[in-house]
Design an enzyme around this catalytic site. Structure first.
Site, PDB file in Angstrom:
ATOM      1  N   ARG A 110      52.240  38.081  86.355  1.00  0.00           N
ATOM      2  CA  ARG A 110      51.838  36.797  86.919  1.00  0.00           C
ATOM      3  C   ARG A 110      52.953  36.333  87.848  1.00  0.00           C
ATOM      4  O   ARG A 110      54.133  36.487  87.527  1.00  0.00           O
ATOM      5  CB  ARG A 110      51.599  35.742  85.824  1.00  0.00           C
TER       6      ARG A 110
ATOM      7  N   ASP B  75      52.533  42.416  92.989  1.00  0.00           N
ATOM      8  CA  ASP B  75      51.066  42.381  93.056  1.00  0.00           C
ATOM      9  C   ASP B  75      50.556  40.975  92.774  1.00  0.00           C
ATOM     10  O   ASP B  75      49.357  40.719  92.822  1.00  0.00           O
ATOM     11  CB  ASP B  75      50.478  43.374  92.043  1.00  0.00           C
TER      12      ASP B  75
ATOM     13  N   GLU C  44      49.643  32.159  94.620  1.00  0.00           N
ATOM     14  CA  GLU C  44      48.631  33.067  95.192  1.00  0.00           C
ATOM     15  C   GLU C  44      47.228  32.461  95.284  1.00  0.00           C
ATOM     16  O   GLU C  44      46.397  32.935  96.066  1.00  0.00           O
ATOM     17  CB  GLU C  44      48.546  34.361  94.372  1.00  0.00           C
TER      18      GLU C  44
ATOM     19  N   HIS D  16      46.980  41.090  94.109  1.00  0.00           N
ATOM     20  CA  HIS D  16      46.479  41.091  92.725  1.00  0.00           C
ATOM     21  C   HIS D  16      45.393  42.162  92.518  1.00  0.00           C
ATOM     22  O   HIS D  16      44.278  41.856  92.088  1.00  0.00           O
ATOM     23  CB  HIS D  16      45.934  39.704  92.363  1.00  0.00           C
TER      24      HIS D  16
HETATM   25  P1  NAI Z   1      49.529  42.039  75.879  1.00  0.00           P
HETATM   26  O1  NAI Z   1      49.176  40.737  75.270  1.00  0.00           O
HETATM   27  O2  NAI Z   1      49.019  43.308  75.278  1.00  0.00           O
HETATM   28  O3  NAI Z   1      51.146  42.184  75.913  1.00  0.00           O
HETATM   29  C1  NAI Z   1      52.002  41.164  76.328  1.00  0.00           C
HETATM   30  C2  NAI Z   1      53.343  41.422  75.654  1.00  0.00           C
HETATM   31  O4  NAI Z   1      54.272  40.474  76.165  1.00  0.00           O
HETATM   32  C3  NAI Z   1      53.293  41.252  74.133  1.00  0.00           C
HETATM   33  O5  NAI Z   1      53.877  42.375  73.505  1.00  0.00           O
HETATM   34  C4  NAI Z   1      54.120  39.995  73.907  1.00  0.00           C
HETATM   35  O6  NAI Z   1      54.837  40.021  72.671  1.00  0.00           O
HETATM   36  C5  NAI Z   1      55.075  40.058  75.091  1.00  0.00           C
HETATM   37  N1  NAI Z   1      55.742  38.797  75.331  1.00  0.00           N
HETATM   38  C6  NAI Z   1      55.354  37.536  74.974  1.00  0.00           C
HETATM   39  N2  NAI Z   1      56.307  36.660  75.325  1.00  0.00           N
HETATM   40  C7  NAI Z   1      57.302  37.373  75.907  1.00  0.00           C
HETATM   41  C8  NAI Z   1      58.565  37.034  76.449  1.00  0.00           C
HETATM   42  N3  NAI Z   1      59.020  35.767  76.422  1.00  0.00           N
HETATM   43  N4  NAI Z   1      59.320  38.012  76.965  1.00  0.00           N
HETATM   44  C9  NAI Z   1      58.899  39.305  76.961  1.00  0.00           C
HETATM   45  N5  NAI Z   1      57.726  39.695  76.436  1.00  0.00           N
HETATM   46  C10 NAI Z   1      56.935  38.734  75.925  1.00  0.00           C
HETATM   47  O7  NAI Z   1      49.150  41.928  77.409  1.00  0.00           O
HETATM   48  P2  NAI Z   1      48.873  43.100  78.448  1.00  0.00           P
HETATM   49  O8  NAI Z   1      47.449  43.500  78.373  1.00  0.00           O
HETATM   50  O9  NAI Z   1      49.918  44.142  78.292  1.00  0.00           O
HETATM   51  O10 NAI Z   1      49.068  42.318  79.835  1.00  0.00           O
HETATM   52  C11 NAI Z   1      50.321  41.802  80.222  1.00  0.00           C
HETATM   53  C12 NAI Z   1      50.118  40.864  81.411  1.00  0.00           C
HETATM   54  O11 NAI Z   1      49.682  41.597  82.541  1.00  0.00           O
HETATM   55  C13 NAI Z   1      48.994  39.813  81.203  1.00  0.00           C
HETATM   56  O12 NAI Z   1      49.467  38.681  80.526  1.00  0.00           O
HETATM   57  C14 NAI Z   1      48.592  39.489  82.611  1.00  0.00           C
HETATM   58  O13 NAI Z   1      49.354  38.382  83.049  1.00  0.00           O
HETATM   59  C15 NAI Z   1      49.003  40.721  83.407  1.00  0.00           C
HETATM   60  N6  NAI Z   1      47.859  41.422  83.999  1.00  0.00           N
HETATM   61  C16 NAI Z   1      47.848  41.632  85.369  1.00  0.00           C
HETATM   62  C17 NAI Z   1      46.811  42.307  85.985  1.00  0.00           C
HETATM   63  C18 NAI Z   1      46.798  42.594  87.473  1.00  0.00           C
HETATM   64  O14 NAI Z   1      45.755  42.995  87.996  1.00  0.00           O
HETATM   65  N7  NAI Z   1      47.883  42.418  88.188  1.00  0.00           N
HETATM   66  C19 NAI Z   1      45.677  42.772  85.173  1.00  0.00           C
HETATM   67  C20 NAI Z   1      45.804  42.563  83.747  1.00  0.00           C
HETATM   68  C21 NAI Z   1      46.860  41.892  83.203  1.00  0.00           C
END
Ligand code: NAI
Length: 327
Positions: A231, A255, A260, A292
């Site tokens: 994000r 990305d 945005e 994105h």
């Molecule tokens: P997820 O929920 O599986 O993993 C997120 C991880 O971040 C968890 O392990 C959590 O413990 C950790 N986390 C929470 N607070 C944190 C902190 N303060 N510092 C470090 N780590 C922390 O989510 P997933 O599926 O891996 O997605 C991650 C992010 O990717 C989403 O939140 C979304 O913002 C982004 N995303 C971007 C896309 C794109 O097209 N550019 C598409 C899909 C997701």
């Protein structure tokens, strides 16, 4: 169930339309984004289906409640654009697609690392102009270098697998480390100090907002590569620009961008771009900025439509809502 889709593009309908019809939903696809002015378009509908840059803040939720909307279907994983507390108070349930293709995002993040390191974006432009000079395109071998992965959820884990394939040393930071994961967890400062490549895979929360800022950048090695596919607001853009001017980074792959909402997913090629940070970022040769699109594969789009509509079906049939998002 009658579902009003906001912020739709032709590619959204490819999967949603046939699948939704088969499942018996009545659907309408709006191009406008959801916000407090457009919420009224959902009059006589039961649910709204929204994406990453729709605004489901407090005021929008108030109007949705007045319209008797009972469900917000997020066709994405992130939910930072929804006021979950306001939704709960309004009796509106929020469902998301927690995982559709972590591979799509991790593969794209690796693509940004490779392009930023080896300047593939610049080489492409040069050879289009029959300029076969390679001055300034030198990169580093990734093998044996150190990658820092922030957030070891679904995408972060996939990223770690990919980086292992490149034989990189991997450091990770996550406040909720996974014991079974074969990776060295370190504190954030250590990751910033030791990594040659940093990739962000944590959600946007109040703790992670501007996790990349003047202070954290100052800890990083000179010549580091930074990639953000999570994000935009994880990075303080003006601090990033200051550091880019000081030539801190070998390359930066973005990305996502803090502001945005007004630009990404839209064709602005005939407009004057008034966002000076966006123009400045685009001007750096070592910044690759994309709109994105890390999620954007056929496999991911198919999965997003399927899970979003299954979420709607579960609501309709009063079944357990396994993808509900609570405050
Ligand atoms: P997820 O929920 O599986 O993993 C997120 C991880 O971040 C968890 O392990 C959590 O413990 C950790 N986390 C929470 N607070 C944190 C902190 N303060 N510092 C470090 N780590 C922390 O989510 P997933 O599926 O891996 O997605 C991650 C992010 O990717 C989403 O939140 C979304 O913002 C982004 N995303 C971007 C896309 C794109 O097209 N550019 C598409 C899909 C997701």
């Amino acid at each position: 169930m009658k579902i009003m889709f906001y912020d739709t593009k032709p590619y959204d309908k490819i999967w949603f339309q046939p699948m939704g019809q088969d499942m018996g939903f009545q659907m309408k696809f709006q191009e406008v984004k959801l916000n407090e002015d457009t919420a009224v378009l959902a009059k006589n509908y039961d649910a709204v289906c929204i994406f990453v840059n729709d605004d489901a803040g407090k005021n929008t939720i108030r109007i949705l409640k007045e319209l008797n909307i009972h469900t917000i279907l997020l066709r994405c994983a992130g939910f930072n654009n929804v006021d979950l507390k306001a939704a709960q108070e309004a009796g509106i349930q929020v469902l998301r697609v927690p995982s559709y293709s972590p591979e799509a995002v991790a593969e794209y993040a690796m693509g940004l690392i490779l392009a930023a390191n080896r300047k593939i974006h610049r080489a492409y432009v040069r050879t289009r102009d029959f300029n076969y000079n390679i001055n300034g395109l030198m990169g580093i071998d990734l093998v044996g270098k150190t990658a820092g992965v922030i957030g070891t959820g679904k995408i972060g884990q996939m990223m770690i697998d990919i980086l292992k394939g490149f034989k990189m040393k991997i450091l990770a930071y996550d406040p909720y480390p996974i014991e079974s994961l074969e990776v060295e967890y370190v504190d954030l400062d250590t990751l910033f100090e030791r990594a040659d490549v940093i990739s962000l895979h944590c959600p946007l929360t109040k703790d992670t907002r501007h996790i990349i800022n003047k202070r954290s950048i100052s800890k990083m090695k000179d010549g580091v590569i930074l990639v953000n596919t999570s994000r935009g607001a994880l990075i303080n853009t003006s601090d990033l620009i200051d550091a880019l001017i000081r030539q801190k980074f070998t390359g930066v792959g973005l990305d996502v961008y803090e502001e945005e909402d007004e630009y990404f997913f839209e064709d602005k090629s005939d407009d004057i771009i008034r966002d000076e940070d966006l123009v400045r970022l685009t001007s750096f040769r070592n910044v690759i900025l994309t709109s994105h699109q890390a999620f954007f594969t056929k496999d991911a789009m198919e999965a997003i439509a399927r899970v979003t509509l299954e979420n709607a079906k579960a609501v309709e049939e009063g079944r357990e809502l396994k993808n509900i998002v609570l405050p």
